[in-house]
Scaffold this motif. Structure first.
Motif, PDB file in Angstrom:
ATOM      1  N   GLU A   1       0.847  -1.214   0.000  1.00 49.38           N
ATOM      2  CA  GLU A   1       0.000   0.000   0.000  1.00 49.38           C
ATOM      3  C   GLU A   1       0.874   1.253   0.000  1.00 49.38           C
ATOM      4  OE1 GLU A   1      -3.454   0.320   0.227  1.00 49.38           O
ATOM      5  OE2 GLU A   1      -4.239  -1.582   1.029  1.00 49.38           O
TER       6      GLU A   1
ATOM      7  N   GLY B   1      -2.054   3.493  -0.057  1.00 50.23           N
ATOM      8  CA  GLY B   1      -2.515   3.576   1.329  1.00 50.23           C
ATOM      9  C   GLY B   1      -2.588   4.987   1.876  1.00 50.23           C
TER      10      GLY B   1
ATOM     11  N   TRP C   1      -6.755   1.961   3.824  1.00 47.72           N
ATOM     12  CA  TRP C   1      -6.116   0.847   3.107  1.00 47.72           C
ATOM     13  C   TRP C   1      -7.008   0.439   1.949  1.00 47.72           C
ATOM     14  CZ3 TRP C   1      -1.758   1.513   5.251  1.00 47.72           C
ATOM     15  CH2 TRP C   1      -1.646   1.720   6.622  1.00 47.72           C
TER      16      TRP C   1
END
Ligand code: PLP
Length: 437
Positions: free
Chosen positions: A259, A263, A271
């Motif tokens: 991620e 992310g 996420w």
């Protein structure tokens, strides 16, 4: 308009005298690969590919050495998710610099390092998490790959064609982005990696999962970008990551969600993998985490991280600057800003609005507009066209990245704080650049 939210002002040639002098110094001092790459691009596209030399950046604006002002739609490879030099990050770094610049990492840590670890564990999607800090994204991927070996006892990795996880040895071995990146170093790369095809967005999830190898006997980890970034902003079919997580559980492998780009809110959720219904075992985070400073982390479920073993033994994975106080302070401030200002919801809403504008603009030469939060990919019709277009946009004052193995995608990863005027200005500049190309 203040610097940060301002529209571009490119009044000097790119580069002009000052920039040119810097580039000559660069060519004389830097590894020749980069100058050679620029020359090759120049030959390929017929366009000038001299870089601009950054001297200042704030919000979404960048100033070059010749006094030109740009709007950065890359947010510095995704690192400036909340804009360059966010005042809260700068203040945190200043305060920290007055107090403690460096500690003894894993031996005698700083207070801020501990706070950052706690914060990352609290953000993780498991009740009980543990984290390891590092500097770059590739470090976090390395930590995750090592964790999987320890936790499963299996060294095999399943990765995806077109994926990009960084270029140090561990991550390079599992990056399917381009064979030419791996080829010169093949003999030093871990051989137990297989690359599965990356499913097109309309593939049925069952069919996509069936395309994976059937023999998982040596596979200890599956590593996946929830959306392939450098590979061309390629989204898998909805539910694919969930299916992959299920398959990993059934077959005794760990799912590593990289991620690093997707992310921390970039894609409209902390996420992206979890947003798709998947619960990975390990999450790699980097880029935006340090608010412009190099900070990354591998976060994992406690049971998995437990594999690092008896804490009385020597730390077998650490680094002098991992979890450094300055970076940790910057990361804590960055997380405060992301969390406290509603930027995650804003990324979801603003990204969708921006994609709709791009789609309705009916731009000639732009096929699909792919989007998740503030991560967008504009599919172009011709190979290498993204190289030409990125340059034409730079000359109009907009920084974008070419992506995809065929350099036929424009990747946009603007700061969530970018102004509406700057986004609108980009759409006009793109129309102009397309008409001229
Ligand atoms: C998804 C992903 N993983 C890993 C990396 C590597 O990060 P770094 O360049 O900080 O080592 C990148 C960098 O672009 C990335 O996009």
């Amino acid at each position: 308009m203040t610097l940060g939210d301002a529209l571009p002002a490119v009044e000097q040639p790119i580069p002009a005298a000052t920039g040119r002098a810097w580039i000559e110094r660069l060519a004389a001092a830097e590894c020749p690969a980069l100058t050679t790459r620029r020359r090759r691009r120049q030959e390929q596209t017929g366009a000038n590919h001299d870089p601009i030399v950054w001297v200042e950046a704030v919000g979404s604006n960048v100033m070059d050495a010749d006094g030109n002002r740009y709007v950065d739609l890359t947010s510095g490879f995704g690192a400036a998710l909340i804009g360059h030099r966010h005042p809260k990050v700068v203040a945190a770094v200043r305060n920290q610099a007055e107090r403690l610049l460096h500690a003894l990492g894993d031996l005698h840590p700083s207070d801020v390092k501990i706070q950052l670890l706690e914060r990352l564990c609290a953000l993780a999607p498991w009740d009980d998490a543990r984290a390891m800090l590092s500097l770059g994204g590739a470090d976090a991927v390395t930590a995750a790959l090592k964790t999987a070996v320890l936790a499963t006892g299996k060294t095999g990795v399943l990765a995806f064609e077109g994926s990009y996880h960084g270029l140090t040895y561990g991550p390079l071995a599992v990056s399917g982005y381009a064979e030419r990146f791996r080829a010169p170093f093949a003999a030093q790369l871990q051989p137990d990696v297989c690359f599965a095809p990356w499913p097109a967005p309309k593939t049925a999830v069952d069919a996509a999962l069936c395309a994976l190898p059937s023999d998982w006997s040596t596979i200890g980890a599956v590593i996946v970008e929830p959306i392939q970034g450098r590979g061309g902003v390629r989204l898998p079919p909805p539910g694919f990551l969930r299916g992959l997580a299920r398959l990993c559980r059934e077959r005794g492998a760990l799912l590593i969600a990289d991620e690093i780009l997707t992310g921390l809110g970039r894609c409209g959720a902390w996420w992206r993998s979890v947003d798709d219904g998947a619960l990975p075992d390990l999450i790699c985070v980097g880029k935006a985490l340090g608010g412009g400073l190099p900070v990354s982390a591998c976060i994992g479920r406690h049971e998995v991280m437990q594999a690092w073993g008896d804490p009385d033994q020597e730390a077998i994975h650490t680094g002098t600057f991992y979890g450094d106080p300055l970076g940790s302070a910057a990361a804590l401030a960055t997380l405060d800003v992301i969390e406290g200002h509603g930027w995650i919801e804003a990324a979801a809403i603003r990204g969708k609005g921006f994609a709709d504008v791009l789609r309705h603009a009916a731009l000639p030469g732009v096929g699909e507009v792919r989007q998740a939060g503030m991560m967008l990919g504009l599919q172009l019709n011709r190979k290498s066209q993204a190289l030409i277009l990125a340059r034409a946009l730079l000359e109009r004052g907009y920084l974008v990245l070419p992506a995809g193995a065929r350099a036929d995608v424009i990747q946009l990863a603007p700061a969530v704080t970018i102004s509406d005027d700057q986004l609108e200005g980009f759409v006009s500049a793109l129309r102009g650049a397309l008409a001229a190309s």
